[in-house]
Design a protein around this motif. Structure first.
Motif, PDB file in Angstrom:
ATOM      1  N   ARG A   1      25.488  17.888  25.015  1.00 41.56           N
ATOM      2  CA  ARG A   1      24.534  17.406  26.003  1.00 41.56           C
ATOM      3  C   ARG A   1      23.895  18.573  26.765  1.00 41.56           C
ATOM      4  NH1 ARG A   1      27.099  13.257  29.882  1.00 41.56           N
ATOM      5  NH2 ARG A   1      28.066  15.164  30.617  1.00 41.56           N
ATOM      6  N   ASP A   2      24.714  19.571  27.045  1.00 39.64           N
ATOM      7  CA  ASP A   2      24.253  20.656  27.926  1.00 39.64           C
ATOM      8  C   ASP A   2      23.488  21.759  27.195  1.00 39.64           C
ATOM      9  OD1 ASP A   2      25.558  19.233  29.854  1.00 39.64           O
ATOM     10  OD2 ASP A   2      27.383  20.440  29.753  1.00 39.64           O
ATOM     11  N   ASN A   3      23.786  21.941  25.919  1.00 33.07           N
ATOM     12  CA  ASN A   3      23.179  23.062  25.191  1.00 33.07           C
ATOM     13  C   ASN A   3      22.231  22.550  24.108  1.00 33.07           C
ATOM     14  OD1 ASN A   3      22.576  25.241  23.573  1.00 33.07           O
ATOM     15  ND2 ASN A   3      24.619  26.148  23.717  1.00 33.07           N
ATOM     16  N   PRO A   4      20.916  22.714  24.331  1.00 36.53           N
ATOM     17  CA  PRO A   4      19.933  22.187  23.371  1.00 36.53           C
ATOM     18  C   PRO A   4      20.082  22.779  21.973  1.00 36.53           C
ATOM     19  CG  PRO A   4      18.848  23.089  25.344  1.00 36.53           C
ATOM     20  CD  PRO A   4      20.300  23.372  25.488  1.00 36.53           C
ATOM     21  N   ILE A   5      20.544  24.008  21.880  1.00 36.80           N
ATOM     22  CA  ILE A   5      20.687  24.636  20.558  1.00 36.80           C
ATOM     23  C   ILE A   5      21.811  23.971  19.768  1.00 36.80           C
ATOM     24  CG2 ILE A   5      21.267  26.804  19.362  1.00 36.80           C
ATOM     25  CD1 ILE A   5      19.891  28.228  21.794  1.00 36.80           C
ATOM     26  N   THR A   6      22.917  23.685  20.436  1.00 36.17           N
ATOM     27  CA  THR A   6      24.039  22.992  19.782  1.00 36.17           C
ATOM     28  C   THR A   6      23.610  21.602  19.337  1.00 36.17           C
ATOM     29  OG1 THR A   6      25.569  24.181  21.217  1.00 36.17           O
ATOM     30  CG2 THR A   6      26.438  22.263  20.069  1.00 36.17           C
ATOM     31  N   ARG A   7      22.896  20.927  20.237  1.00 38.67           N
ATOM     32  CA  ARG A   7      22.441  19.577  19.900  1.00 38.67           C
ATOM     33  C   ARG A   7      21.505  19.607  18.699  1.00 38.67           C
ATOM     34  NH1 ARG A   7      21.042  17.927  24.714  1.00 38.67           N
ATOM     35  NH2 ARG A   7      18.881  18.567  24.590  1.00 38.67           N
ATOM     36  N   GLN A   8      20.571  20.565  18.700  1.00 33.70           N
ATOM     37  CA  GLN A   8      19.625  20.662  17.592  1.00 33.70           C
ATOM     38  C   GLN A   8      20.321  20.982  16.274  1.00 33.70           C
ATOM     39  OE1 GLN A   8      16.619  23.423  18.967  1.00 33.70           O
ATOM     40  NE2 GLN A   8      15.988  21.939  20.519  1.00 33.70           N
ATOM     41  N   GLU A   9      21.324  21.848  16.361  1.00 34.97           N
ATOM     42  CA  GLU A   9      22.082  22.198  15.152  1.00 34.97           C
ATOM     43  C   GLU A   9      22.715  20.938  14.563  1.00 34.97           C
ATOM     44  OE1 GLU A   9      26.006  24.757  13.863  1.00 34.97           O
ATOM     45  OE2 GLU A   9      25.110  25.204  15.809  1.00 34.97           O
ATOM     46  N   PHE A  10      23.323  20.149  15.428  1.00 34.86           N
ATOM     47  CA  PHE A  10      23.953  18.904  14.976  1.00 34.86           C
ATOM     48  C   PHE A  10      22.915  17.939  14.398  1.00 34.86           C
ATOM     49  CE2 PHE A  10      24.980  14.455  16.279  1.00 34.86           C
ATOM     50  CZ  PHE A  10      25.949  14.212  15.333  1.00 34.86           C
ATOM     51  N   LEU A  11      21.818  17.740  15.113  1.00 33.40           N
ATOM     52  CA  LEU A  11      20.816  16.773  14.658  1.00 33.40           C
ATOM     53  C   LEU A  11      20.172  17.212  13.342  1.00 33.40           C
ATOM     54  CD1 LEU A  11      19.252  15.733  18.090  1.00 33.40           C
ATOM     55  CD2 LEU A  11      20.791  14.392  16.626  1.00 33.40           C
ATOM     56  N   ALA A  12      20.064  18.537  13.144  1.00 30.10           N
ATOM     57  CA  ALA A  12      19.525  19.035  11.873  1.00 30.10           C
ATOM     58  C   ALA A  12      20.472  18.687  10.725  1.00 30.10           C
ATOM     59  CB  ALA A  12      19.303  20.550  11.953  1.00 30.10           C
ATOM     60  N   ILE A  13      21.760  18.799  10.978  1.00 32.37           N
ATOM     61  CA  ILE A  13      22.766  18.445   9.952  1.00 32.37           C
ATOM     62  C   ILE A  13      22.686  16.958   9.639  1.00 32.37           C
ATOM     63  CG2 ILE A  13      25.248  18.225   9.547  1.00 32.37           C
ATOM     64  CD1 ILE A  13      25.597  20.837  11.186  1.00 32.37           C
ATOM     65  N   VAL A  14      22.511  16.141  10.674  1.00 32.38           N
ATOM     66  CA  VAL A  14      22.411  14.692  10.471  1.00 32.38           C
ATOM     67  C   VAL A  14      21.154  14.348   9.685  1.00 32.38           C
ATOM     68  CG1 VAL A  14      22.088  12.471  11.654  1.00 32.38           C
ATOM     69  CG2 VAL A  14      23.742  14.119  12.552  1.00 32.38           C
ATOM     70  N   THR A  15      20.040  14.936  10.088  1.00 37.10           N
ATOM     71  CA  THR A  15      18.762  14.631   9.430  1.00 37.10           C
ATOM     72  C   THR A  15      18.799  15.023   7.951  1.00 37.10           C
ATOM     73  OG1 THR A  15      17.666  15.080  11.519  1.00 37.10           O
ATOM     74  CG2 THR A  15      16.271  14.992   9.581  1.00 37.10           C
ATOM     75  N   GLU A  16      19.333  16.203   7.689  1.00 37.60           N
ATOM     76  CA  GLU A  16      19.423  16.668   6.306  1.00 37.60           C
ATOM     77  C   GLU A  16      20.281  15.725   5.487  1.00 37.60           C
ATOM     78  OE1 GLU A  16      21.144  20.587   3.967  1.00 37.60           O
ATOM     79  OE2 GLU A  16      22.240  19.495   5.508  1.00 37.60           O
ATOM     80  N   ASP A  17      21.391  15.276   6.070  1.00 39.58           N
ATOM     81  CA  ASP A  17      22.299  14.390   5.371  1.00 39.58           C
ATOM     82  C   ASP A  17      21.672  13.019   5.127  1.00 39.58           C
ATOM     83  OD1 ASP A  17      24.926  13.811   4.281  1.00 39.58           O
ATOM     84  OD2 ASP A  17      25.165  12.478   5.987  1.00 39.58           O
TER      85      ASP A  17
END
Ligand code: ZN
Length: 197
Positions: A177-193
């Motif tokens: 929630r606090d770190n946009p880079i961490t969130r983006q990394e996760f969402l990129a993994i989800v989107t790719e999957d």
């Protein structure tokens, strides 16, 4: 929350017989004779999450992880649930991530937590929050992220009849929630999957 006395199997079968009669068919004819009993067994499976304790599932952890402190993502956990408004199936996938703080949990346990909450009467928003909150409370990681994407049959096979639509919900805690880079990394993994499903 639970009523004082749990109905018996016979009570449930009688209720299904009533529903069949009310629908306009004859519950005593050959093809339907065993249906109430089958339905009762199926419902036991649909709602067995009430007998599971999601916190207990996460209690056993491993601490020999050589300082591993990167994201752990379990992708595309298939789940089947039922919406609490229509008792219609909700079928979809979950993506669950956390960043450990000194200990990890067996990865199958994350899928079991998803199942324990899915096998109840649900709304997707609540289920998403329950999964994330439980992992956060029990594992106390740096953060937890949960994305659920599911088709609601109360919407695709009845009511507005919109097949092909799905609902996406998410809950981000801690660093997600606090770190946009961490969130983006996760969402990129989800989107790719999701592209490969
Ligand atoms: Zn519904």
């Amino acid at each position: 929350m639970k009523s004082e006395k749990k109905p018996t199997r016979a009570d449930v079968e009688a209720a299904f017989k009533t529903i069949i009669r009310w629908s306009g068919d004859d519950p005593t004819r050959d093809g339907l004779k065993e249906t109430p009993a089958r339905l009762a067994r199926a419902y036991e499976e649909y709602f067995r999450g009430y007998d599971e304790d999601p916190e207990a599932i996460l209690k056993k952890t491993f601490e020999e992880i050589e300082g591993y402190d990167e994201m752990i993502v379990l992708r595309g956990i298939r789940f089947e649930s039922h919406c609490e408004h229509h008792m219609a199936p909700i079928i979809g996938h979950a993506w669950v991530a956390y960043i450990p703080r000194g200990r990890v949990v067996g990865i199958s346990k994350l899928a079991r937590v998803v199942n324990a909450y899915a096998k109840r009467l649900q709304i997707q928003e609540k289920m998403t929050a329950q999964i994330a909150n439980t992992i956060q409370q029990v594992l106390e990681p740096e953060g937890v992220a949960v994305v659920l994407k599911a088709e609601h049959q109360c919407m695709t096979t009845r009511g507005v009849h919109k097949p092909g639509t799905d609902l996406v919900t998410s809950r981000m805690l801690g660093v997600f929630r606090d770190n946009p880079i961490t969130r983006q990394e996760f969402l990129a993994i989800v989107t790719e999957d999701q592209k490969s499903r």
